[in-house]
Design an enzyme around this catalytic site. Structure first.
Site: not given
Length: 228
Positions: A81, A166, A182
């Site tokens: 996702g 991460a 993002c």
């Protein structure tokens, strides 16, 4: 009794496609084992990648500032996702392969637990960090501005997890200039070494492994073969 988790690490960067293929193999092995009534241990891969961009399965290309046909830039659309993100040397990427049958069948809980691992790791280095309502990942407030220090994106199939999080340790952050990180407009990113200048990647690896084991009630074990 704590559940066993095999910890795989590497002292060299692992190409993204190699790690991705290995994750898929580990997931399939656990699905097959379940069908045969066998319980395989959980796994945590803790590695670095050479510079690469990854797009979530529903990611929009509008968040890219480069041409996908540019062969000098490695980019892959994967099954996790979330939107586009960037990996590079100096960023630690954690890929948990967990059987949630033995944890919780709750993806919201799982995402928050991954964030909690990061928050507690940063606390070990004297840093206060937080979640932001409605978003995934972990932020540090610097001079009144939230800066993202860790990205989270997962895939869960038949309650077996892959992908993960991460944490930016001392990577070259300029790679984020080629994307909208993002999918968040004006998203600022930061490194751990901006706050803890002498931090070493090896220290952070140890902190992640220890904290992950505590949060998920696992007993970390090094496999017989640790080569990646």
């Amino acid at each position: 009794m704590r559940r066993t988790c095999l910890l795989y690490q590497s002292d060299r960067p692992i190409p993204y496609l190699s790690a991705w293929q290995w994750q898929k193999q580990l997931v399939e092995e656990r699905k097959q084992a379940r069908r045969e009534g066998i319980d395989l241990p959980d796994v945590l891969l803790l590695i670095e990648h050479p510079a690469v961009y990854t797009l979530g399965q529903g990611s929009s290309l509008e968040f890219l500032k480069f041409n996908l046909e540019d062969h000098n830039i490695e980019c892959h659309r994967i099954e996790r996702g979330g939107e586009v993100t960037h990996h590079a040397i100096g960023q630690l990427v954690a890929y948990p392969i967990l059987n949630l049958d033995y944890h919780q069948h709750d993806l919201h809980w799982y995402l928050r637990q991954l964030e909690e691992v990061i928050i507690q790791v940063l606390a070990k280095f004297g840093l206060s960090s937080q979640r932001i309502q409605g978003l995934t990942g972990v932020w540090i407030n610097k001079s009144g501005q939230n800066q993202k220090i860790a990205q989270v994106g997962i895939k869960v199939s038949q309650w077996i997890t892959m992908h993960g999080f991460a944490l930016n340790v001392n990577m070259d952050l300029s790679g984020f200039d080629r994307i909208v990180p993002c999918g968040i407009t004006d998203c600022q990113v930061c490194n751990l070494n901006q706050f803890v200048p002498d931090v070493r990647v090896e220290q952070v690896k140890i902190a992640i492994a220890q904290t992950f084991a505590q949060i998920f009630n696992l007993e970390m074990q090094l496999p017989l073969s640790t080569s990646l």
